[in-house]
Write a protein that holds these residues in place. Structure first.
Motif, PDB file in Angstrom:
ATOM      1  N   ILE A 111       0.794  -1.229   0.000  1.00 61.09           N
ATOM      2  CA  ILE A 111       0.000   0.000   0.000  1.00 61.09           C
ATOM      3  C   ILE A 111       0.826   1.278   0.000  1.00 61.09           C
ATOM      4  O   ILE A 111       0.312   2.340  -0.311  1.00 61.09           O
ATOM      5  CB  ILE A 111      -0.988   0.070   1.188  1.00 61.09           C
ATOM      6  CG1 ILE A 111      -0.241   0.032   2.504  1.00 61.09           C
ATOM      7  CG2 ILE A 111      -2.015  -1.039   1.098  1.00 61.09           C
ATOM      8  CD1 ILE A 111      -1.161   0.269   3.687  1.00 61.09           C
ATOM      9  N   TRP A 112       2.127   1.199   0.319  1.00 60.18           N
ATOM     10  CA  TRP A 112       2.860   2.453   0.489  1.00 60.18           C
ATOM     11  C   TRP A 112       3.038   3.282  -0.789  1.00 60.18           C
ATOM     12  O   TRP A 112       3.151   4.495  -0.692  1.00 60.18           O
ATOM     13  CB  TRP A 112       4.190   2.211   1.198  1.00 60.18           C
ATOM     14  CG  TRP A 112       5.090   1.289   0.453  1.00 60.18           C
ATOM     15  CD1 TRP A 112       5.235  -0.044   0.634  1.00 60.18           C
ATOM     16  CD2 TRP A 112       5.926   1.632  -0.643  1.00 60.18           C
ATOM     17  NE1 TRP A 112       6.108  -0.548  -0.277  1.00 60.18           N
ATOM     18  CE2 TRP A 112       6.542   0.459  -1.074  1.00 60.18           C
ATOM     19  CE3 TRP A 112       6.206   2.834  -1.305  1.00 60.18           C
ATOM     20  CZ2 TRP A 112       7.424   0.444  -2.148  1.00 60.18           C
ATOM     21  CZ3 TRP A 112       7.083   2.817  -2.374  1.00 60.18           C
ATOM     22  CH2 TRP A 112       7.679   1.621  -2.782  1.00 60.18           C
ATOM     23  N   PRO A 113       3.069   2.671  -2.012  1.00 64.36           N
ATOM     24  CA  PRO A 113       3.258   3.570  -3.170  1.00 64.36           C
ATOM     25  C   PRO A 113       2.178   4.643  -3.279  1.00 64.36           C
ATOM     26  O   PRO A 113       2.365   5.647  -3.952  1.00 64.36           O
ATOM     27  CB  PRO A 113       3.224   2.628  -4.370  1.00 64.36           C
ATOM     28  CG  PRO A 113       3.670   1.329  -3.832  1.00 64.36           C
ATOM     29  CD  PRO A 113       3.093   1.271  -2.454  1.00 64.36           C
ATOM     30  N   TYR A 114       1.039   4.441  -2.592  1.00 60.67           N
ATOM     31  CA  TYR A 114       0.011   5.477  -2.602  1.00 60.67           C
ATOM     32  C   TYR A 114       0.578   6.805  -2.114  1.00 60.67           C
ATOM     33  O   TYR A 114       0.162   7.872  -2.556  1.00 60.67           O
ATOM     34  CB  TYR A 114      -1.166   5.060  -1.707  1.00 60.67           C
ATOM     35  CG  TYR A 114      -2.197   6.149  -1.569  1.00 60.67           C
ATOM     36  CD1 TYR A 114      -3.146   6.345  -2.557  1.00 60.67           C
ATOM     37  CD2 TYR A 114      -2.200   7.013  -0.472  1.00 60.67           C
ATOM     38  CE1 TYR A 114      -4.078   7.368  -2.463  1.00 60.67           C
ATOM     39  CE2 TYR A 114      -3.131   8.035  -0.373  1.00 60.67           C
ATOM     40  CZ  TYR A 114      -4.059   8.210  -1.360  1.00 60.67           C
ATOM     41  OH  TYR A 114      -4.968   9.220  -1.264  1.00 60.67           O
ATOM     42  N   ALA A 115       1.554   6.731  -1.197  1.00 61.68           N
ATOM     43  CA  ALA A 115       2.084   7.949  -0.577  1.00 61.68           C
ATOM     44  C   ALA A 115       3.092   8.681  -1.462  1.00 61.68           C
ATOM     45  O   ALA A 115       3.475   9.799  -1.169  1.00 61.68           O
ATOM     46  CB  ALA A 115       2.726   7.610   0.766  1.00 61.68           C
ATOM     47  N   VAL A 116       3.531   8.041  -2.550  1.00 61.24           N
ATOM     48  CA  VAL A 116       4.537   8.663  -3.405  1.00 61.24           C
ATOM     49  C   VAL A 116       3.852   9.679  -4.329  1.00 61.24           C
ATOM     50  O   VAL A 116       2.865   9.362  -4.984  1.00 61.24           O
ATOM     51  CB  VAL A 116       5.269   7.587  -4.236  1.00 61.24           C
ATOM     52  CG1 VAL A 116       6.263   8.238  -5.185  1.00 61.24           C
ATOM     53  CG2 VAL A 116       5.980   6.608  -3.322  1.00 61.24           C
ATOM     54  N   ALA A 117       4.374  10.893  -4.359  1.00 64.62           N
ATOM     55  CA  ALA A 117       3.793  11.927  -5.214  1.00 64.62           C
ATOM     56  C   ALA A 117       3.910  11.521  -6.688  1.00 64.62           C
ATOM     57  O   ALA A 117       4.906  10.899  -7.075  1.00 64.62           O
ATOM     58  CB  ALA A 117       4.504  13.252  -4.994  1.00 64.62           C
ATOM     59  N   PRO A 118       2.909  11.855  -7.522  1.00 65.40           N
ATOM     60  CA  PRO A 118       2.985  11.498  -8.941  1.00 65.40           C
ATOM     61  C   PRO A 118       4.286  11.961  -9.593  1.00 65.40           C
ATOM     62  O   PRO A 118       4.898  11.214 -10.359  1.00 65.40           O
ATOM     63  CB  PRO A 118       1.780  12.224  -9.544  1.00 65.40           C
ATOM     64  CG  PRO A 118       0.804  12.361  -8.433  1.00 65.40           C
ATOM     65  CD  PRO A 118       1.623  12.503  -7.179  1.00 65.40           C
ATOM     66  N   LYS A 167       1.730   3.986  -9.417  1.00 63.65           N
ATOM     67  CA  LYS A 167       1.393   4.655  -8.181  1.00 63.65           C
ATOM     68  C   LYS A 167      -0.050   4.388  -7.756  1.00 63.65           C
ATOM     69  O   LYS A 167      -0.374   4.410  -6.577  1.00 63.65           O
ATOM     70  CB  LYS A 167       1.589   6.157  -8.387  1.00 63.65           C
ATOM     71  CG  LYS A 167       1.509   6.953  -7.145  1.00 63.65           C
ATOM     72  CD  LYS A 167       1.101   8.362  -7.435  1.00 63.65           C
ATOM     73  CE  LYS A 167      -0.173   8.694  -6.735  1.00 63.65           C
ATOM     74  NZ  LYS A 167      -0.103   8.602  -5.294  1.00 63.65           N
TER      75      LYS A 167
END
Lengths: 293, 280
Positions: A111-118, A167
């Motif tokens: 789930i962490w890639p959700y936190a990466v800015a586009p 993402k």
């Protein structure tokens, strides 16, 4: 649904609403109204005088080959991102929903890639696919693929699609997982007892029961691909090479800020507003249905 | 019991985790080598020895052979302030407007509710230029107010709180009225404590939303002192070639990802709740 017991103060509710309403009026409604107003005006070269021209600006953008190419790019881009972000998420969530060891750890790691800015997702993939610096970019060049996303239209589009979809998978994964967990296990067990194979159970029970989630995610992912990927495109390709990765949002930005064309930029904003209104209405009609379902 | 082949599941999940982790590993790895090695396309798959130098340089000066960025420390503080102001601002103005709409009867109540609701259909991306013009006229360019205030109206958060307030039983309001509590007392003593879970979940989502803002900061900030970290990185890569300071970019990228990723992982329970609730 209304509350029966309420307070009767006269001024307090307005005071409580004031901050939100003030920001909404100043930064949402006023600019939106201006966009509508300017979309019907043509300004002279110095921006001193403007003239009411009905729908001339809309005619201008809709007959501009660059705008039409942006529509094409946006459609190809959004559909690719949506498919590439939803399909792997569905697969992963079905796997993570099984009673296997380490399911919680897998979930955390997915789930962490959700936190990466586009825009940062774009830089990460740039570092991998850069033709002379990146690991996979160099590999492609070494095996004879003429790989250079800065020159090749299709490769540039592929790269922004990859970075954008990568993402978004986490988000879809979480919603599919929540959807899967609400399917009663007894139904699946009954089907298993009747001799339905795992694949058959998926296509005849799980997939149809997930369809509200899938539909919701289709809308959300389209909105994401439309509006939230500006950063990815700006960081990776700046809309190029040529206009091969210029989506509608990117074009509004370029026309408004760099080309300083208020009339056609506003007309584009109005077109996008109509599009968002349509999407939001679809989404809410669907949610209304789900409430009764 | 369901018969499930679990090695299939493990294989798919490990593959998924690997695809997610691969770009991060490469970024971490890139932040430990020198610019020449990376630029020459000779970066090995194991870490180098330049980590301390790269992170130090990125954090304190942000300038490399080519890069003329602001120091990461400055950009991180800007991003952090922006994210925190947006988060607290959105929660604060949404919770009080939801409170007004649910617990009071006054003329134009539904009008205001719909007015807030309709902003869902006007994302900043579709009204970029006129919104920028308004902010510029108000003298908000290059200020934290300009960076945050236009973003803190929130239909989603207001709807979420409204939804929750409607589940608060009437008896609670009656009881506190009998105790002689006014609307503000009731808000402070009853509604706010009951909303703790929702506020926490919302804060996690909004912090990530705020930290990752791109288009609006790109327009509204012009000076290096106001630069946020996500914008700062993409300015560094604007001319991506062999002479780019890849080592600095990768160190900056890792630092930029750290706060939001840490929030998601450490507050996973709130995060999942916030994400699923706020989209309902």
């Amino acid at each position: 649904m209304r509350k029966r017991v309420i307070f009767n103060d006269k001024a307090l509710p307005y005071l409580l609403l004031l901050p939100q309403v003030a920001i909404t009026l100043i930064f949402f409604f006023w600019p939106a109204a201006q966009a509508v107003y300017f979309s019907t005006q043509i300004q002279d070269a110095f921006g001193l005088r403007s003239q009411f021209v009905w729908f001339e600006n809309f005619g201008a953008i809709l007959s501009d080959p660059n705008y039409l190419s942006s529509i094409r790019v946006t459609v190809v881009f959004s559909v690719s991102v949506t498919v590439l972000a939803i399909a792997p998420a569905l697969l992963l969530s079905v796997m993570a929903d099984k009673q296997i060891r380490g399911a919680t750890t897998y979930k955390t790691l997915l789930i962490w890639p959700y936190a990466v800015a586009p825009a940062i997702a774009a830089v990460l993939w740039l570092f991998i696919f850069h033709p002379s610096v990146g690991l996979l970019g160099r590999f492609l060049v070494a095996i004879g693929v003429p790989w250079d996303y800065a020159l090749n239209d299709a490769q540039a589009l592929l790269l922004v699609v990859l970075a954008s979809a990568w993402k978004q998978i986490s988000y879809n994964f979480l919603f599919f997982l929540a959807g899967l967990q609400s399917i009663p296990r007894s139904v699946l067990e009954a089907a298993a007892i009747d001799g339905a194979s795992q694949t058959r159970r998926f296509w005849t029970i799980v997939f149809p029961l997930l369809s509200p989630t899938t539909f919701f995610l289709l809308v959300v992912n389209l909105v994401y691909a439309f509006f939230d990927t500006f950063g990815t495109i700006h960081a990776l390709t700046r809309g190029g090479p040529g206009t091969s990765t210029t989506t509608l949002i990117y074009r509004v930005y370029v026309d408004g800020r760099d080309n300083l064309n208020l009339g056609t930029s506003s007309a584009q904003s109005v077109v996008l507003m109509l599009f968002v209104i349509a999407l939001t209405m679809i989404q809410f009609r669907y949610i209304e249905r789900r409430v009764h379902y | 019991m369901l018969h499930e082949r679990s090695w299939h599941a493990h294989l798919a999940l490990v593959l998924g985790v690997a695809v997610f982790a691969f770009p991060i590993y490469m970024a971490l790895n890139g932040s430990t080598w020198d610019a020449g090695t990376i630029g020459g396309g000779r970066m090995p798959l194991y870490p180098g020895a330049e980590a301390a130098a790269n992170y130090g340089q990125a954090w304190f000066s942000g300038e490399g052979a080519r890069a003329k960025g602001a120091p990461v420390s400055v950009m991180m503080i800007n991003s952090f302030l922006m994210a925190v102001i947006i988060t607290l601002g959105k929660v604060a103005i949404s919770i009080i407007s939801a409170y007004a709409v649910v617990f009071f009867a006054f003329p134009l109540r539904m009008f205001f509710f719909w007015m807030i609701f309709i902003t869902l259909m006007l994302p900043v991306e579709v009204r970029i230029i006129p919104t920028y013009a308004v902010a510029a006229n108000l003298g908000l360019i290059d200020s934290f107010a300009g960076l945050t205030v236009p973003l803190i109206a929130s239909a989603t958060a207001t709807l979420l709180f409204r939804q929750f307030f409607l589940t608060i039983p009437d008896e609670l309001v009656e009881a506190s009225k009998i105790d002689g509590a006014g609307p503000l007392r009731f808000f402070w003593d009853t509604v706010l404590p009951l909303s703790r879970t929702n506020i926490a979940a919302l804060c996690v989502i909004l912090f990530i939303y705020g930290w990752n803002q791109y288009l609006w900061p790109l327009l509204i900030t012009t000076s290096p002192e106001m630069e946020t970290i996500v914008i700062g990185i993409t300015k560094l890569v604007s001319t991506a070639d062999a002479h780019t300071d890849w080592n600095l970019i990768m160190a900056t990228t890792v630092l930029a990802m750290l706060p939001p990723v840490a929030v998601v992982i450490l507050m996973q329970r709130w995060f999942v709740r916030g994400l699923i609730e706020s989209e309902k």
